[in-house]
Design an enzyme around this catalytic site. Sequence first.
Site, PDB file in Angstrom:
ATOM      1  N   CYS A 132       5.577 -15.735   3.070  1.00 37.60           N
ATOM      2  CA  CYS A 132       6.392 -14.542   2.882  1.00 37.60           C
ATOM      3  C   CYS A 132       7.804 -14.726   3.437  1.00 37.60           C
ATOM      4  O   CYS A 132       8.111 -15.736   4.068  1.00 37.60           O
ATOM      5  CB  CYS A 132       5.727 -13.370   3.581  1.00 37.60           C
ATOM      6  N   CYS A 169      -3.209 -14.177   6.281  1.00 35.65           N
ATOM      7  CA  CYS A 169      -2.696 -13.886   4.942  1.00 35.65           C
ATOM      8  C   CYS A 169      -2.917 -15.006   3.943  1.00 35.65           C
ATOM      9  O   CYS A 169      -2.680 -14.806   2.748  1.00 35.65           O
ATOM     10  CB  CYS A 169      -1.198 -13.603   5.028  1.00 35.65           C
ATOM     11  N   CYS A 216       3.427 -13.955  11.109  1.00 32.66           N
ATOM     12  CA  CYS A 216       4.086 -14.901  10.206  1.00 32.66           C
ATOM     13  C   CYS A 216       4.860 -15.960  10.991  1.00 32.66           C
ATOM     14  O   CYS A 216       5.015 -17.087  10.526  1.00 32.66           O
ATOM     15  CB  CYS A 216       5.057 -14.172   9.289  1.00 32.66           C
ATOM     16  N   ASP A 269      -1.193 -17.760   3.783  1.00 36.81           N
ATOM     17  CA  ASP A 269       0.039 -18.489   3.493  1.00 36.81           C
ATOM     18  C   ASP A 269       0.009 -19.880   4.117  1.00 36.81           C
ATOM     19  O   ASP A 269      -0.690 -20.111   5.098  1.00 36.81           O
ATOM     20  CB  ASP A 269       1.254 -17.705   4.005  1.00 36.81           C
TER      21      ASP A 269
HETATM   22 FE1  FES Z   1       1.721 -14.649   5.446  1.00 36.30          FE
HETATM   23 FE2  FES Z   1       3.881 -13.646   6.447  1.00 36.30          FE
HETATM   24  S1  FES Z   1       2.419 -12.574   5.297  1.00 36.30           S
HETATM   25  S2  FES Z   1       3.141 -15.636   6.661  1.00 36.30           S
END
Ligand code: FES
Length: 143
Positions: free
Chosen positions: A59, A34, A103, A36
């Site tokens: 997230c 993602c 995540c 992140d």
């Molecule tokens: Fe990226 Fe949860 S969607 S860490």
Amino acid sequence: MIYSEKVMDHFANPRNVGEIENADGIGEIGNEKCGDIMKMYLKIDGGIITDVKFKTFGCGAAVATSSMATELIKGATIEDALKLTNKAVVEALDGLPAAKLHCSVLAEQAIKAALWDYYSRQGIDPLPIVGELHEHCEECSIG
Ligand code: FES
């Protein structure tokens, strides 16, 4: 998608958010899936993790799992922190929806990255102690 009460609690009131000045180890890890990012700060004294803080551009599930992970390793030995798996963190939160399991890997790997940094700073090869860092989730085979 249904989240457990514990996930909602740690998402709404995350523990140990922030930075540690003069941290003994800092780990930053990105999630391939993602994009992140998670940053973990550790204070270590005599092999014990005396303080831990995290910051994430991630997230809600990443916030909740990191919050729980930091609670689980605070006061623990480095050895025990290294044994913490994303699966154990997810269990401590009473589960996560399958689509959000990846995540939870951010916190686990950011802790390992911070310990990697801790040993590197002392001129100790981290690889035999910390093991390789993975940015993918072995439990849910995403990555
Ligand atoms: Fe990226 Fe949860 S969607 S860490």
